[in-house]
Each structure stands twice: as structure tokens, then as C-alpha cells.
Design a protein around this motif. Sequence first.
Motif, PDB file in Angstrom:
ATOM      1  N   ILE A   1       0.841  -1.206   0.000  1.00  0.00           N
ATOM      2  CA  ILE A   1       0.000   0.000   0.000  1.00  0.00           C
ATOM      3  C   ILE A   1       0.875   1.254   0.000  1.00  0.00           C
ATOM      4  O   ILE A   1       0.530   2.278  -0.613  1.00  0.00           O
ATOM      5  CB  ILE A   1      -0.934  -0.022   1.231  1.00  0.00           C
ATOM      6  N   GLN A   2       2.028   1.162   0.636  1.00  0.00           N
ATOM      7  CA  GLN A   2       2.930   2.310   0.672  1.00  0.00           C
ATOM      8  C   GLN A   2       3.379   2.697  -0.731  1.00  0.00           C
ATOM      9  O   GLN A   2       3.415   3.888  -1.078  1.00  0.00           O
ATOM     10  CB  GLN A   2       4.145   1.973   1.552  1.00  0.00           C
ATOM     11  N   ASP A   3       3.712   1.686  -1.569  1.00  0.00           N
ATOM     12  CA  ASP A   3       4.117   1.976  -2.947  1.00  0.00           C
ATOM     13  C   ASP A   3       2.958   2.562  -3.745  1.00  0.00           C
ATOM     14  O   ASP A   3       3.139   3.485  -4.553  1.00  0.00           O
ATOM     15  CB  ASP A   3       4.627   0.706  -3.615  1.00  0.00           C
ATOM     16  N   ILE A   4       1.760   2.004  -3.552  1.00  0.00           N
ATOM     17  CA  ILE A   4       0.604   2.475  -4.308  1.00  0.00           C
ATOM     18  C   ILE A   4       0.292   3.927  -3.974  1.00  0.00           C
ATOM     19  O   ILE A   4      -0.063   4.729  -4.850  1.00  0.00           O
ATOM     20  CB  ILE A   4      -0.611   1.568  -4.034  1.00  0.00           C
ATOM     21  N   MET A   5       0.438   4.284  -2.715  1.00  0.00           N
ATOM     22  CA  MET A   5       0.128   5.670  -2.301  1.00  0.00           C
ATOM     23  C   MET A   5       1.127   6.667  -2.874  1.00  0.00           C
ATOM     24  O   MET A   5       0.850   7.868  -2.918  1.00  0.00           O
ATOM     25  CB  MET A   5       0.117   5.756  -0.776  1.00  0.00           C
TER      26      MET A   5
ATOM     27  N   THR B   1       0.504  10.608 -11.604  1.00  0.00           N
ATOM     28  CA  THR B   1       0.169  10.541 -13.021  1.00  0.00           C
ATOM     29  C   THR B   1       1.426  10.399 -13.856  1.00  0.00           C
ATOM     30  O   THR B   1       2.391  11.157 -13.689  1.00  0.00           O
ATOM     31  CB  THR B   1      -0.593  11.808 -13.463  1.00  0.00           C
ATOM     32  N   GLY B   2       1.460   9.382 -14.717  1.00  0.00           N
ATOM     33  CA  GLY B   2       2.618   9.147 -15.564  1.00  0.00           C
ATOM     34  C   GLY B   2       3.523   8.042 -15.071  1.00  0.00           C
ATOM     35  O   GLY B   2       4.436   7.620 -15.806  1.00  0.00           O
ATOM     36  N   ASP B   3       3.318   7.554 -13.837  1.00  0.00           N
ATOM     37  CA  ASP B   3       4.138   6.451 -13.333  1.00  0.00           C
ATOM     38  C   ASP B   3       3.848   5.175 -14.106  1.00  0.00           C
ATOM     39  O   ASP B   3       2.730   4.950 -14.591  1.00  0.00           O
ATOM     40  CB  ASP B   3       3.852   6.208 -11.842  1.00  0.00           C
ATOM     41  N   VAL B   4       4.833   4.331 -14.249  1.00  0.00           N
ATOM     42  CA  VAL B   4       4.714   3.070 -14.990  1.00  0.00           C
ATOM     43  C   VAL B   4       4.816   1.911 -14.011  1.00  0.00           C
ATOM     44  O   VAL B   4       5.721   1.881 -13.168  1.00  0.00           O
ATOM     45  CB  VAL B   4       5.812   2.956 -16.078  1.00  0.00           C
ATOM     46  N   VAL B   5       3.882   0.956 -14.133  1.00  0.00           N
ATOM     47  CA  VAL B   5       3.887  -0.230 -13.280  1.00  0.00           C
ATOM     48  C   VAL B   5       4.346  -1.403 -14.129  1.00  0.00           C
ATOM     49  O   VAL B   5       3.724  -1.708 -15.159  1.00  0.00           O
ATOM     50  CB  VAL B   5       2.489  -0.506 -12.689  1.00  0.00           C
ATOM     51  N   ASN B   6       5.416  -2.067 -13.742  1.00  0.00           N
ATOM     52  CA  ASN B   6       5.954  -3.193 -14.486  1.00  0.00           C
ATOM     53  C   ASN B   6       5.161  -4.452 -14.132  1.00  0.00           C
ATOM     54  O   ASN B   6       5.058  -4.828 -12.957  1.00  0.00           O
ATOM     55  CB  ASN B   6       7.431  -3.394 -14.152  1.00  0.00           C
TER      56      ASN B   6
END
Length: 317
Positions: A252-256, A260-265
Amino acid sequence: MNKILSQDEIEAQGGNLIDEIIRMSDFSFERLPMLDVIGERLADSISVSLPDLTGVICEASLSQLDYVPMAQATDALPSPAMLAVCSSPSLDGEILLAMDATLLLTAMELMLGGAPRDEAPRQPERFTAIERGFGRRLATLIMTELQNDFGLVGDIELELERVETDPDSAAVTQPANLCVRLHFAVGLAGRTGALEVILPYDALEPVRGKLGKIHFGTPSDDGSPWREQLCGQIERATVELEAVLAGVQLSIQDIMKWKTGDVVNLWVEEDHDATVVCADTPMFRAAIGKRNNGNTAIRITEELEPEEEANHGRNDH
């Protein structure tokens, strides 16, 4: 608001009740409780089978079951009515199916592709040859369902003998003979029609013993008698499918921290198969591609068992 009856009205109603008790005492008969079961099953069967003929939802219910002389049953028939006379070598007489104009004409409009309005259909003085033809088709469907439901007490094959509109021509027993009358309310496209099944008591003599006691038959070779109806209902049901490309675990810490514009691998290749899920249960593996019109589509490549997918997930970790 309760109506206050005069003394004369009270005496008249009491006299009618006494006359009815005396009249029914002339008949020597026992009630047949299995007909209540068959009647309820016939209502359910009509609710399932009639939509196949009309294309709309049907709601049928058994509203009344009583024991009356044939003359009284004939006098109470709707006018006009489509009357279908059915026979069976397993019975000692004929039985009668009666449909009122609302049921017949509404079903006919739907079978012809129409969309009936909420108001009641016309009430013709008599039915045309075309309406009689549709009445025969509707009566055949109801007769088939009644035959199947009678399977609880025995193998009874019914055959449609003729279709009449004159109650005198459709009499299936003598006026004074006792009959069992089942009255159904059938709802179609916002209208409620009436269906009556009249079974002469004497005609039921071959199966009267089985009709007189409650039982639900023995299992047949093909399983439960409700299996076909249940399968039909399941086939009409709709489900929601999800094509899941990949699943990743993130804190949850990473998700928070996402902006906008971040990329999730997702850690998957371009040709990675998706998993088709229904109600959180993996069903298929599927390849992802595009159709000629540019829409994204999937092609089923493998059928999954829930245990197989669970094991696959554990192996990945």
C-alpha cells in the motif's frame, strides 16, 4: 369497508351454502392431493416453456383447485374460450384445456413478433381460423408439459384430439359428473390470462390410487425430473467474465506514492496469455490479439481446472 348485510341477505347466503353442502354430499369422492403437486409443477413448467414460444418472460401460478360438477365447470368457462380436448389410452376418458381470449391473443401477438400494449386485447365473439391454429399450437405445448408432470404418478401419453370454441361440443363427461378443475393465472407482456385444466374424476380412475397419496416418484434413469428445467434456466443465465493479463503484489505504501505518468511493471512478455476468470474462479487461458476491425479480442487456448490454476500460481512463486 365491511358491508352490513340485511337479514334477508344473510338468510339467502346461508341457504346457498346449505344447498352447496347438500349438492356436494351427493358425490362420493376422496381428494387427490397429488393433483396439487402436479398443478404447482405445471405452473412452473409453463413459466419455463412458454417463453421459448413467445420470447418474453412468463409468470404462471396455480390460483385455484376445486371439485365441481362438469356443468358448473362449463358454466364458469370464459367466453369466448379456446377449448382443447385431449385423450390418453392410460385414462378412462378425455380431459379439457381451456384458454381465455387474453391468454390466446397475447401469446399469438408475441409469436408473430408483435409487442402487445398494456391494455387488454380485443374480446372477439368467436375466433378466426388463424387464431384457432395458434390456439392448437399453444394447447399442444401445455398438453406436453401436463403429460411430463403427470410422470410423477405414471407414464401417461396425452394426444390432442380436437380444438373447439363451443363448450357443449367440448364436454368431456356428463354434466352431473364430478370434475377436478385447476385454474391458472398466466402473465405475459403485462397481461394476465386464464388457463383451466378440467379432469373428470372418473377419467382418473387408473391412477386414482397414486393421486390419492403424496409421493414424488422414484428417480428415473436420466436423474431428477427437474434436471431439464434447471438446465434450461442455467442456459438462459448470464455471467461476467474477466480477462486478467497479470497479477502483481504491491505494498500500500508503494501504491500511495503513485503519480500521473508512473509506470507499473507487470513482468510479462507481449505474447503472454491472459487468464479468463468467472466469479473469482479461473476458467480458461487465452491469447490476446486484435480483430480486423481493430477491437481487442481473446482466443481460448486451454481450459483450466481450479486446482490446476492454484498449483500453477504456487509454482510461479
